[in-house]
Design an enzyme around this catalytic site. Structure first.
Site, PDB file in Angstrom:
ATOM      1  N   ASP A  35    -126.370  73.011  94.232  1.00 22.21           N
ATOM      2  CA  ASP A  35    -125.017  73.126  94.189  1.00 22.21           C
ATOM      3  C   ASP A  35    -124.315  72.925  92.851  1.00 22.21           C
ATOM      4  O   ASP A  35    -123.011  72.895  92.683  1.00 22.21           O
ATOM      5  CB  ASP A  35    -124.248  72.416  95.423  1.00 22.21           C
ATOM      6  N   SER A  36    -124.932  72.452  91.978  1.00 27.71           N
ATOM      7  CA  SER A  36    -124.606  72.082  90.746  1.00 27.71           C
ATOM      8  C   SER A  36    -124.062  73.412  90.213  1.00 27.71           C
ATOM      9  O   SER A  36    -123.589  73.599  88.979  1.00 27.71           O
ATOM     10  CB  SER A  36    -125.755  71.770  89.646  1.00 27.71           C
TER      11      SER A  36
ATOM     12  N   GLU B 173    -128.196  66.220 101.224  1.00 28.18           N
ATOM     13  CA  GLU B 173    -128.043  65.120 100.919  1.00 28.18           C
ATOM     14  C   GLU B 173    -127.669  63.739 101.745  1.00 28.18           C
ATOM     15  O   GLU B 173    -126.808  64.225 102.711  1.00 28.18           O
ATOM     16  CB  GLU B 173    -126.748  65.035  99.563  1.00 28.18           C
TER      17      GLU B 173
ATOM     18  N   GLU C  80    -132.412  60.743  92.914  1.00 23.96           N
ATOM     19  CA  GLU C  80    -131.229  61.202  91.523  1.00 23.96           C
ATOM     20  C   GLU C  80    -131.001  59.917  90.987  1.00 23.96           C
ATOM     21  O   GLU C  80    -130.282  58.967  91.737  1.00 23.96           O
ATOM     22  CB  GLU C  80    -130.181  62.105  92.092  1.00 23.96           C
TER      23      GLU C  80
HETATM   24  O1  KIV Z   1    -127.565  70.603  92.563  1.00 21.71           O
HETATM   25  C1  KIV Z   1    -128.587  70.302  91.654  1.00 21.71           C
HETATM   26  O2  KIV Z   1    -128.666  70.849  90.706  1.00 21.71           O
HETATM   27  C2  KIV Z   1    -129.163  69.171  92.359  1.00 21.71           C
HETATM   28  C3  KIV Z   1    -130.293  68.487  91.393  1.00 21.71           C
HETATM   29  C4  KIV Z   1    -129.531  67.741  90.223  1.00 21.71           C
HETATM   30  C5  KIV Z   1    -131.169  67.893  91.846  1.00 21.71           C
HETATM   31  O3  KIV Z   1    -129.180  68.758  93.488  1.00 21.71           O
END
Ligand code: KIV
Length: 272
Positions: free
Chosen positions: A52-53, A123, A190
């Protein structure tokens, strides 16, 4: 223990568990579109995370909170078309699983059905255990994510290292054990102290993949835009930049602008 790379034809959740058992480190990177997924996959990555980044690096939002389930499905389906070998794990976005287990299951089913992804990532620990159970009971593999969980950034109020205090570290250990017990096939940790991450990786049987969690875990994940140096603004200590694509792309693009302006492009050979 051997650290040699085994030639897995297609990576499955079981391959990751086997890798941990054999001491082979797991490589994971994010991707959000077909072309990037194809490159990452052909370079031999084990796991592609449709994170979701995407909310940050693709859409330019400050946090991961705004991205929607439909948008994640769009990114994930593009990635799946580009990946032949890697396991594709897709983030359940904020708001698609926290309110109740039935909604969590509906969201996970949409991801699996509409994108063709192979697993979902959520998460949180104890707070979302019923949702994780429900998703797992439907036969959908779940990757956990603990430590600095960006969907909770407004609760934390800072992107600094988590679990430095004993109380938070103890909860993290408990949550990691719970996720293993529930049946998650792996876990992302993380931005937590390396010692704690190693302790967790050694105390559970499922692979632990770290980002900013040191070298004592079973694998590493980075956001592809960060490791390729596509943005200069984000420089946390844990990040290793393998390229400076920002500079490379800027210079290529400004060369193109100059060539167009100066009428150098296209030349005789570049036209019909
Ligand atoms: O959304 C993401 O890119 C992540 C990674 C940083 C583990 O959850």
């Amino acid at each position: 223990m051997s650290t040699a790379k085994k030639d897995y034809k297609k990576i499955t959740t079981k391959s990751l568990i086997d890798m941990k058992a054999q001491g082979e480190k797991i490589s994971m990177l994010t991707a959000y579109d077909y072309t990037m997924a194809k490159i990452v996959d052909s370079a031999g990555i084990d796991v592609i995370l449709v994170g979701d980044s995407a909310s940050n690096v693709m859409a330019g939002h400050e946090t991961t909170l705004p991205i929607t389930l439909d948008q994640m499905i769009y990114h994930a389906s593009s990635v799946v078309r580009g990946a032949d070998r890697a396991l594709v794990v897709v983030d359940l976005p904020f708001g698609s699983y926290q309110s109740d287990p039935k909604e969590a299951l509906r969201s996970a089913i949409r991801i699996m059905k509409e994108s063709g992804g192979h697993a979902v990532k959520l998460e949180g620990g104890k707070e979302i255990k019923d949702s994780i159970k429900k998703i797992l009971n439907a036969g959908i593999p779940v990757m956990g994510h603990l430590g600095l969980t960006p969907q909770s950034i407004y609760k934390f109020g800072t992107y600094t290292v988590r679990a430095k205090e004993e109380q938070e570290a103890l909860k993290l250990i408990e949550d990691a054990k719970l996720l293993e017990k529930l049946g998650c096939f792996s876990l992302v940790l993380e931005k937590i102290p390396a010692k704690l991450a190693q302790q967790i990786a050694e105390s559970i049987s499922i692979p632990v993949i770290g980002i900013g969690a040191g070298s004592g875990v079973d694998g590493q994940v980075l956001v592809i835009h960060d490791m390729l140096g596509m943005n200069n603004e984000f420089s946390p200590r844990f990040l290793r930049r393998y390229m400076n694509l920002y500079e490379g792309m800027t210079s290529a693009i400004s060369q193109y602008v100059d060539d167009v302006k100066s009428k150098d492009f296209p030349n005789e050979k570049e036209q019909y």
